[in-house]
Design a protein around this motif. Sequence first.
Motif, PDB file in Angstrom:
ATOM      1  N   ARG A 203       0.828  -1.210   0.000  1.00  0.00           N
ATOM      2  CA  ARG A 203       0.000   0.000   0.000  1.00  0.00           C
ATOM      3  C   ARG A 203       0.860   1.257   0.000  1.00  0.00           C
ATOM      4  NH1 ARG A 203      -4.541  -1.462   4.540  1.00  0.00           N
ATOM      5  NH2 ARG A 203      -6.347  -1.604   3.161  1.00  0.00           N
ATOM      6  N   LYS A 204       1.917   1.242   0.780  1.00  0.00           N
ATOM      7  CA  LYS A 204       2.785   2.420   0.875  1.00  0.00           C
ATOM      8  C   LYS A 204       3.378   2.748  -0.492  1.00  0.00           C
ATOM      9  CE  LYS A 204       6.846   4.272   3.253  1.00  0.00           C
ATOM     10  NZ  LYS A 204       7.934   3.994   4.231  1.00  0.00           N
ATOM     11  N   LYS A 205       3.820   1.728  -1.209  1.00  0.00           N
ATOM     12  CA  LYS A 205       4.422   1.962  -2.521  1.00  0.00           C
ATOM     13  C   LYS A 205       3.381   2.456  -3.525  1.00  0.00           C
ATOM     14  CE  LYS A 205       8.134  -1.419  -1.834  1.00  0.00           C
ATOM     15  NZ  LYS A 205       8.744  -2.693  -2.282  1.00  0.00           N
ATOM     16  N   ILE A 206       2.165   1.926  -3.438  1.00  0.00           N
ATOM     17  CA  ILE A 206       1.101   2.370  -4.340  1.00  0.00           C
ATOM     18  C   ILE A 206       0.713   3.816  -4.032  1.00  0.00           C
ATOM     19  CG2 ILE A 206      -1.314   2.035  -4.994  1.00  0.00           C
ATOM     20  CD1 ILE A 206      -0.895  -0.970  -4.566  1.00  0.00           C
ATOM     21  N   THR A 207       0.600   4.134  -2.751  1.00  0.00           N
ATOM     22  CA  THR A 207       0.194   5.485  -2.340  1.00  0.00           C
ATOM     23  C   THR A 207       1.203   6.534  -2.780  1.00  0.00           C
ATOM     24  OG1 THR A 207      -0.999   4.601  -0.433  1.00  0.00           O
ATOM     25  CG2 THR A 207      -0.417   6.932  -0.366  1.00  0.00           C
ATOM     26  N   GLU A 208       2.478   6.172  -2.782  1.00  0.00           N
ATOM     27  CA  GLU A 208       3.502   7.111  -3.220  1.00  0.00           C
ATOM     28  C   GLU A 208       3.304   7.494  -4.690  1.00  0.00           C
ATOM     29  OE1 GLU A 208       7.146   5.164  -2.339  1.00  0.00           O
ATOM     30  OE2 GLU A 208       7.089   5.641  -0.191  1.00  0.00           O
ATOM     31  N   ALA A 209       2.796   6.556  -5.504  1.00  0.00           N
ATOM     32  CA  ALA A 209       2.574   6.834  -6.923  1.00  0.00           C
ATOM     33  C   ALA A 209       1.163   7.357  -7.191  1.00  0.00           C
ATOM     34  CB  ALA A 209       2.817   5.571  -7.744  1.00  0.00           C
ATOM     35  N   LEU A 210       0.201   6.909  -6.376  1.00  0.00           N
ATOM     36  CA  LEU A 210      -1.203   7.299  -6.555  1.00  0.00           C
ATOM     37  C   LEU A 210      -1.760   7.790  -5.225  1.00  0.00           C
ATOM     38  CD1 LEU A 210      -2.275   4.140  -8.605  1.00  0.00           C
ATOM     39  CD2 LEU A 210      -1.844   6.422  -9.552  1.00  0.00           C
TER      40      LEU A 210
END
Length: 230
Positions: A203-210
């Motif tokens: 989730r953290k990696k996705i949130t950084e992009a989106l």
Amino acid sequence: MSSTSLLIVEDEPKIARLMADYLQSHGYDVTTLGHGNQVLPWLETHTPALALLDIMLPGTDGLTLCREIRARWPSIAIIMVTAKVEEVDRLLGLELGADDYICKPFSPREVVARVKAVMRRSQAAVNDSPPTPPAPLTLNEAGWQAVAQGQDLGLTAVEFQLLKVMMQAPGRIFSREQLMDHMYRDNRIVSERTVDSHIKKLRKKITEALPEQEIIRSVYGVGYKYQPEG
């Protein structure tokens, strides 16, 4: 995927041949398998439009196969074939994602009619669906990459596998146990907290992009699902 391609999974050769002959005579391209353990490896390189699954199979049983196919290849229609007439077996098969069921003994004409009906419903569902908006995430399976807004998320192998499983069935809730089965094929014993930890990092990696979108959602007391907003 060919709209005429069918998979028959039946361990009784005479029944398998009978079904295959009738379906081929009606223009379908049919493959038959006689052992449950053959099915998932075959599906890794083939995508039939519909699978006819006998419940009682050597190796992996039909209900387990139904669950796995629906999770990993949701576009494949499924008809369960069973000699059991107990209502619980019929309902269980449908709850696992089957589109229909046929009880033995059956006539070959019934099989052809059921296949045609399920295929018509599947095609109608595709035709009636509104245009699909661009996915916020795309997967490059060859390179084990997840890309959002042109940015590689830099996922680990386990994170990529988790995301892939959930993306193949948007909106479906996966329990932690189901996700662990996909994460670790060697049946190692791990804590459910391990899943939570991987999901948190994913989730953290996705949130950084989106940053404005919630892609992986928690369902309290049940598990997780992939469901982009919009």
